[in-house]
Motif scaffolding. Sequence first.
Motif, PDB file in Angstrom:
ATOM      1  N   LEU A 445      -4.536   5.017   4.364  1.00 52.93           N
ATOM      2  CA  LEU A 445      -5.912   4.869   4.830  1.00 52.93           C
ATOM      3  C   LEU A 445      -6.181   3.384   5.051  1.00 52.93           C
ATOM      4  O   LEU A 445      -5.861   2.557   4.192  1.00 52.93           O
ATOM      5  CB  LEU A 445      -6.911   5.406   3.802  1.00 52.93           C
ATOM      6  CG  LEU A 445      -6.671   6.796   3.212  1.00 52.93           C
ATOM      7  CD1 LEU A 445      -7.692   7.069   2.105  1.00 52.93           C
ATOM      8  CD2 LEU A 445      -6.763   7.859   4.289  1.00 52.93           C
ATOM      9  N   ALA A 446      -6.783   3.040   6.186  1.00 50.00           N
ATOM     10  CA  ALA A 446      -7.089   1.636   6.471  1.00 50.00           C
ATOM     11  C   ALA A 446      -8.455   1.523   7.130  1.00 50.00           C
ATOM     12  O   ALA A 446      -8.719   2.184   8.138  1.00 50.00           O
ATOM     13  CB  ALA A 446      -6.022   1.033   7.388  1.00 50.00           C
ATOM     14  N   ALA A 467      -8.088  -1.552  16.799  1.00 49.15           N
ATOM     15  CA  ALA A 467      -6.715  -2.049  16.720  1.00 49.15           C
ATOM     16  C   ALA A 467      -6.400  -2.618  15.346  1.00 49.15           C
ATOM     17  O   ALA A 467      -5.276  -2.475  14.848  1.00 49.15           O
ATOM     18  CB  ALA A 467      -6.485  -3.110  17.798  1.00 49.15           C
ATOM     19  N   ARG A 468      -7.380  -3.252  14.723  1.00 50.46           N
ATOM     20  CA  ARG A 468      -7.129  -3.881  13.420  1.00 50.46           C
ATOM     21  C   ARG A 468      -6.755  -2.841  12.364  1.00 50.46           C
ATOM     22  O   ARG A 468      -5.860  -3.069  11.547  1.00 50.46           O
ATOM     23  CB  ARG A 468      -8.363  -4.677  12.983  1.00 50.46           C
ATOM     24  CG  ARG A 468      -8.122  -5.555  11.780  1.00 50.46           C
ATOM     25  CD  ARG A 468      -9.297  -6.482  11.508  1.00 50.46           C
ATOM     26  NE  ARG A 468      -9.428  -7.495  12.533  1.00 50.46           N
ATOM     27  CZ  ARG A 468     -10.331  -8.475  12.498  1.00 50.46           C
ATOM     28  NH1 ARG A 468     -11.186  -8.540  11.489  1.00 50.46           N
ATOM     29  NH2 ARG A 468     -10.389  -9.370  13.453  1.00 50.46           N
ATOM     30  N   ALA A 469      -7.426  -1.687  12.377  1.00 49.70           N
ATOM     31  CA  ALA A 469      -7.081  -0.641  11.406  1.00 49.70           C
ATOM     32  C   ALA A 469      -5.678  -0.102  11.668  1.00 49.70           C
ATOM     33  O   ALA A 469      -4.906   0.150  10.735  1.00 49.70           O
ATOM     34  CB  ALA A 469      -8.110   0.485  11.470  1.00 49.70           C
ATOM     35  N   ILE A 470      -5.334   0.082  12.946  1.00 46.89           N
ATOM     36  CA  ILE A 470      -4.020   0.621  13.290  1.00 46.89           C
ATOM     37  C   ILE A 470      -2.922  -0.377  12.948  1.00 46.89           C
ATOM     38  O   ILE A 470      -1.839  -0.004  12.480  1.00 46.89           O
ATOM     39  CB  ILE A 470      -3.996   1.014  14.780  1.00 46.89           C
ATOM     40  CG1 ILE A 470      -4.972   2.177  15.009  1.00 46.89           C
ATOM     41  CG2 ILE A 470      -2.592   1.411  15.228  1.00 46.89           C
ATOM     42  CD1 ILE A 470      -5.205   2.516  16.453  1.00 46.89           C
ATOM     43  N   CYS A 542     -12.123   3.962   9.900  1.00 51.83           N
ATOM     44  CA  CYS A 542     -11.058   4.234   8.935  1.00 51.83           C
ATOM     45  C   CYS A 542     -10.002   5.076   9.638  1.00 51.83           C
ATOM     46  O   CYS A 542     -10.298   6.153  10.148  1.00 51.83           O
ATOM     47  CB  CYS A 542     -11.571   4.966   7.698  1.00 51.83           C
ATOM     48  SG  CYS A 542     -10.249   5.300   6.493  1.00 51.83           S
ATOM     49  N   ALA A 543      -8.778   4.555   9.678  1.00 56.80           N
ATOM     50  CA  ALA A 543      -7.658   5.273  10.276  1.00 56.80           C
ATOM     51  C   ALA A 543      -6.818   5.909   9.183  1.00 56.80           C
ATOM     52  O   ALA A 543      -6.609   5.314   8.119  1.00 56.80           O
ATOM     53  CB  ALA A 543      -6.796   4.323  11.103  1.00 56.80           C
ATOM     54  N   VAL A 544      -6.359   7.124   9.443  1.00 58.12           N
ATOM     55  CA  VAL A 544      -5.473   7.839   8.521  1.00 58.12           C
ATOM     56  C   VAL A 544      -4.086   7.888   9.159  1.00 58.12           C
ATOM     57  O   VAL A 544      -3.946   8.232  10.334  1.00 58.12           O
ATOM     58  CB  VAL A 544      -5.988   9.266   8.251  1.00 58.12           C
ATOM     59  CG1 VAL A 544      -4.984  10.054   7.415  1.00 58.12           C
ATOM     60  CG2 VAL A 544      -7.334   9.212   7.541  1.00 58.12           C
ATOM     61  N   GLY A 545      -3.073   7.533   8.366  1.00 59.40           N
ATOM     62  CA  GLY A 545      -1.726   7.479   8.900  1.00 59.40           C
ATOM     63  C   GLY A 545      -0.716   8.218   8.055  1.00 59.40           C
ATOM     64  O   GLY A 545      -0.958   8.513   6.876  1.00 59.40           O
ATOM     65  N   ALA A 546       0.436   8.517   8.662  1.00 60.48           N
ATOM     66  CA  ALA A 546       1.540   9.186   7.977  1.00 60.48           C
ATOM     67  C   ALA A 546       2.793   8.320   8.081  1.00 60.48           C
ATOM     68  O   ALA A 546       2.842   7.355   8.852  1.00 60.48           O
ATOM     69  CB  ALA A 546       1.793  10.559   8.598  1.00 60.48           C
ATOM     70  N   PHE A 547       3.803   8.667   7.305  1.00 56.81           N
ATOM     71  CA  PHE A 547       5.060   7.927   7.256  1.00 56.81           C
ATOM     72  C   PHE A 547       6.207   8.840   7.659  1.00 56.81           C
ATOM     73  O   PHE A 547       6.183  10.046   7.395  1.00 56.81           O
ATOM     74  CB  PHE A 547       5.322   7.405   5.840  1.00 56.81           C
ATOM     75  CG  PHE A 547       4.313   6.401   5.351  1.00 56.81           C
ATOM     76  CD1 PHE A 547       4.592   5.047   5.375  1.00 56.81           C
ATOM     77  CD2 PHE A 547       3.078   6.814   4.850  1.00 56.81           C
ATOM     78  CE1 PHE A 547       3.668   4.112   4.921  1.00 56.81           C
ATOM     79  CE2 PHE A 547       2.148   5.897   4.398  1.00 56.81           C
ATOM     80  CZ  PHE A 547       2.445   4.544   4.428  1.00 56.81           C
TER      81      PHE A 547
END
Length: 694
Positions: A445-446, A467-470, A542-547
């Motif tokens: 989360l960012a 872009a900053r969150a990504i 807020c961006a949600v990301g996976a790995f």
Amino acid sequence: MRETFFGLREEEYLQIKDALGREPNDIELRLFSVMWSEHCSYKSTKDLLALFPTEGKHVLQGPGENAGIVNIGSGFGIAFKMESHNHPSAIEPVQGAATGVGGIIRDVLAVGARPIASMDCLFLGPPSDERSNFLREGVIKGIANYANCTSVPTVGGLTYYDPCYRENPLVNAMCAGLVKLDKVISSGASKPGNVLVLLGSKTGRDGVAGAAFASTQLDDAVKESKPQVQVGDPFAGKVLIECTLEILDKGLIVSMQDMGAAGITSSAVELAAKAGAGAEIYLDNVPLREKDMEPFEIALSESQERMLLAIEEENFDEVKALADKWNLECEIIGKIITEDKYVLKDKGEIVANVPASLLTSSPKIEWPKREPVKVEVKYPKDETIMLERGDLSRLANILYSLPQFEDKSWIYEQFDYTAQSRTMLGPGNPVAILYIKEIDELVALAVASDPWRCAVDPFAGGAETVARAIRKLAVAGSYPLGMTDCLNFPSPEIPENFWSISEVVKGMAAACRELDCPIVSGNVSLYNESPKCAILPTPAVCAVGAFDGKTFLKSNDPDVSDKLFLAGKDGQLQASAYQRIFEGKLTGPVELLDFDAERAFCERAIKTATLQAASSGRCVGHGGLIITLMRMTAKAELGCKIKGADEKLLFGEGGPRALYSVPEAKTEDFLKIWKGYPIREIGTVINNKGIHLI
């Protein structure tokens, strides 16, 4: 002609009267006043929000539901949303912030998800100001009290200061939940014959017409608005979470809504309208906390810790038994009906009867737009800061000593960020990373915001915010699944303001499309101003990301003798903290983002983290490289030597840039990853604390 429209515009009143074919009574007008308020209807921004991309390969559920959902695989999803509680926090900071946290938790709960993490974005006046400091302490206390008691960990966030937030602080709360994809609840799944069940706390007068209150400018008579601030009970909130999830697990819920803005009315009308039906409410059946409540007060109360469930009537006894087990109120207060009507009955008498679809069909407003001739935001210069332009070390130390860049551990140490034992990386880092033990996966989360860049160049500022969150996700090793936003602006009725709002949204939408990160949920908060001052345009995301794997790159773990590399070009001094503090102004324009460079940066950053080709990595953001250097080394109680520094290198902001600390043994691999992208060695990590410019 009526003299009282309860906050409606005269043309809106006339439209209602024409649609009904009669004069609406006072209760009906109050219903429309709240449901057609900016807070509930987004009537000023509907067309703008349609610019956002909302679909993607990972998106299971987008805008229009209580929370968006992205698919993380193996039958699970992350539900998430961000909301504002700005006006309430300006008046009663503890309760305003606490109920903001509680409300966003219930939004996530309403789609069938267990809340597993929260984050907060706070924008406050200078802490040296007595009232601003009072608000700051109250807001932080309110967040901590509610989140800690509900065992939802506060895993990160941001706190920014600016004089524009002195009268109107912004409290944006985000919550993420874990949901089984076969247990997702849709707000449009109810059907005629379903009964409407109020589950949770009793109803009182707190928060009556709070949505309408949140849709107007804060004025000097704020004390009169205190009854419109909700009062939260976090312990009841925790019980409500567990009870609702148990009822859901037994398959007894057809649909549900959090009773947030506009209370019973918005919840029932939205359930009915999305089902193409209507609703009938029996106000006598609503459990009350106070005597002699008026029908409109019961219908519009925003009392907290309440959910509205649509269930099959034959299942009520089982639902009631579960509510009794958890010691919660549980009553049938209405039903879904075939006709397109919203009917309120009190003591057997119909006191309101209007089309349900009309309540959810507020007219759009297209405010006039006008681009400002020149944008320059001025700040009072601190005459105690006497500087020579070449004294970079002193400039850096002054900047780092400001509250804007202080160590925020005194804030997040008040939060329980380890609850539920999922937090792999918590507050104090650019991203939060959670372990999803149910499927042995990680999610990130960012959050991000740049109101200063948005103020002088709104299109570029909106794009930079996204872009900053990504970028933060990428440096940690994660790719984006989706994003939520909270769009905070002053009055849209001023043409220059509405132009700025429009340009910010266009910039955000462009970045979301180019960087493949759809907006799946969000919130708009307008009229954030007082007679003394309006806020800067302040979108928060807020961006949600996976790995792809199980590894991530930490941000604060450099080793002595690591080489320091800057990936990316120099930033700009326009719209930077440096310009704001040392020049007493903000000016633009700023460079537009190069999306090819953004994609190239993110691809290399993810590879660096996946292959563990560095010891630490941090995006260069607010405050520039100097702040990034200090944050990376301070946690490790180390320092660094930096060569060839100038003002633009140290203090420039904007664009895809990251600072990496790289061991000698990994330097060759690191440079191979970044081949073809601007990269330079700028210094070395040393034992001696501080930033040493050579």
